[in-house]
Motif scaffolding. Sequence first.
Motif, PDB file in Angstrom:
ATOM      1  N   ARG A  65       3.058   9.621  -9.867  1.00 34.03           N
ATOM      2  CA  ARG A  65       2.277   9.820 -11.087  1.00 34.03           C
ATOM      3  C   ARG A  65       1.580  11.182 -11.075  1.00 34.03           C
ATOM      4  NH1 ARG A  65      -0.599   3.934 -11.866  1.00 34.03           N
ATOM      5  NH2 ARG A  65       1.239   2.874 -12.689  1.00 34.03           N
ATOM      6  N   GLU A  66       1.012  11.480  -9.902  1.00 33.03           N
ATOM      7  CA  GLU A  66       0.317  12.765  -9.799  1.00 33.03           C
ATOM      8  C   GLU A  66       1.300  13.915  -9.976  1.00 33.03           C
ATOM      9  OE1 GLU A  66      -2.740  15.235  -9.761  1.00 33.03           O
ATOM     10  OE2 GLU A  66      -2.947  13.048  -9.740  1.00 33.03           O
ATOM     11  N   GLN A  67       2.460  13.782  -9.378  1.00 28.26           N
ATOM     12  CA  GLN A  67       3.488  14.828  -9.510  1.00 28.26           C
ATOM     13  C   GLN A  67       3.938  14.932 -10.968  1.00 28.26           C
ATOM     14  OE1 GLN A  67       6.965  14.079  -7.166  1.00 28.26           O
ATOM     15  NE2 GLN A  67       7.595  16.215  -7.177  1.00 28.26           N
ATOM     16  N   GLU A  81       0.837  -1.213   0.000  1.00 25.56           N
ATOM     17  CA  GLU A  81       0.000   0.000   0.000  1.00 25.56           C
ATOM     18  C   GLU A  81       0.865   1.253   0.000  1.00 25.56           C
ATOM     19  OE1 GLU A  81      -2.600  -0.385   3.352  1.00 25.56           O
ATOM     20  OE2 GLU A  81      -3.761  -2.005   2.433  1.00 25.56           O
ATOM     21  N   ARG A 119       2.158  14.115 -13.594  1.00 23.81           N
ATOM     22  CA  ARG A 119       1.066  14.743 -14.341  1.00 23.81           C
ATOM     23  C   ARG A 119       1.092  16.255 -14.184  1.00 23.81           C
ATOM     24  NH1 ARG A 119      -3.169  10.517 -12.289  1.00 23.81           N
ATOM     25  NH2 ARG A 119      -2.849   8.898 -13.837  1.00 23.81           N
ATOM     26  N   ASP A 126       2.257   1.596  -3.441  1.00 26.17           N
ATOM     27  CA  ASP A 126       1.204   2.066  -4.337  1.00 26.17           C
ATOM     28  C   ASP A 126       0.936   3.550  -4.122  1.00 26.17           C
ATOM     29  OD1 ASP A 126       0.954  -0.437  -5.420  1.00 26.17           O
ATOM     30  OD2 ASP A 126      -0.825  -0.999  -4.250  1.00 26.17           O
ATOM     31  N   GLN A 127       0.932   3.976  -2.868  1.00 24.95           N
ATOM     32  CA  GLN A 127       0.719   5.403  -2.583  1.00 24.95           C
ATOM     33  C   GLN A 127       1.862   6.235  -3.152  1.00 24.95           C
ATOM     34  OE1 GLN A 127       0.228   5.736   1.641  1.00 24.95           O
ATOM     35  NE2 GLN A 127      -1.924   5.054   1.604  1.00 24.95           N
ATOM     36  N   ASP A 128       3.103   5.743  -2.987  1.00 24.59           N
ATOM     37  CA  ASP A 128       4.250   6.466  -3.539  1.00 24.59           C
ATOM     38  C   ASP A 128       4.164   6.534  -5.070  1.00 24.59           C
ATOM     39  OD1 ASP A 128       5.243   6.898  -1.034  1.00 24.59           O
ATOM     40  OD2 ASP A 128       6.762   5.299  -1.123  1.00 24.59           O
ATOM     41  N   ILE A 129       3.764   5.430  -5.688  1.00 23.62           N
ATOM     42  CA  ILE A 129       3.633   5.411  -7.154  1.00 23.62           C
ATOM     43  C   ILE A 129       2.559   6.400  -7.587  1.00 23.62           C
ATOM     44  CG2 ILE A 129       2.839   4.000  -9.102  1.00 23.62           C
ATOM     45  CD1 ILE A 129       4.274   1.625  -7.778  1.00 23.62           C
ATOM     46  N   ASN A 130       1.422   6.379  -6.896  1.00 22.66           N
ATOM     47  CA  ASN A 130       0.340   7.306  -7.238  1.00 22.66           C
ATOM     48  C   ASN A 130       0.769   8.752  -7.038  1.00 22.66           C
ATOM     49  OD1 ASN A 130      -1.412   5.284  -8.016  1.00 22.66           O
ATOM     50  ND2 ASN A 130      -2.358   5.096  -5.990  1.00 22.66           N
ATOM     51  N   ALA A 131       1.514   9.010  -5.942  1.00 19.53           N
ATOM     52  CA  ALA A 131       1.990  10.371  -5.697  1.00 19.53           C
ATOM     53  C   ALA A 131       2.965  10.791  -6.792  1.00 19.53           C
ATOM     54  CB  ALA A 131       2.655  10.453  -4.325  1.00 19.53           C
TER      55      ALA A 131
END
Length: 156
Positions: free
Chosen positions: A117-119, A107, A121, A110-115
């Motif tokens: 990705r968001e960064q 988790e 983007r 996954d949170q680091d990956i999502n962060a």
Amino acid sequence: MNINLTLLGQAISFAIFVAFCMKFVWPPLIGAISERQRKIADGLNAAEKAKADLADAQSQVKQEIDVAKAQAAQIIEQANRRAAQVVEDARVQATTEGERIRQQAQEAVDQDINAAREQLRQQVAVLAVEGAEKILAQQVDAAAHDAMLKQLAAKL
């Protein structure tokens, strides 16, 4: 003195002595002997009874020792089963805890990956806006536009 008369006197004295002994001496002696025989017989009977009681006690002690050994073996078996159960419970708990930690780590990743990705983007959006501004600020030229897109792609 006549030897016959002396002999007769001695025979009479002996008969009186024997009668006296039979009347007064022998009954207490025979009673004492009988009492002694009875005590000896009672002692022998008591010894035989004690011997039988000892044999019974020894067999009872042997039975109790066998029962105690069986109980000890049963207690040891229960302790072994309990130890195996404790080990199995600890293994299951460790596996569960390991899985929970792995899930938490997954988790977090996954949170680091999502962060990230968001960064990414946000950075792409900023770069796209900057590129669009530069394109619009310059004249509309296809060669310049391609060069700018190549520059933008290099930044990504």
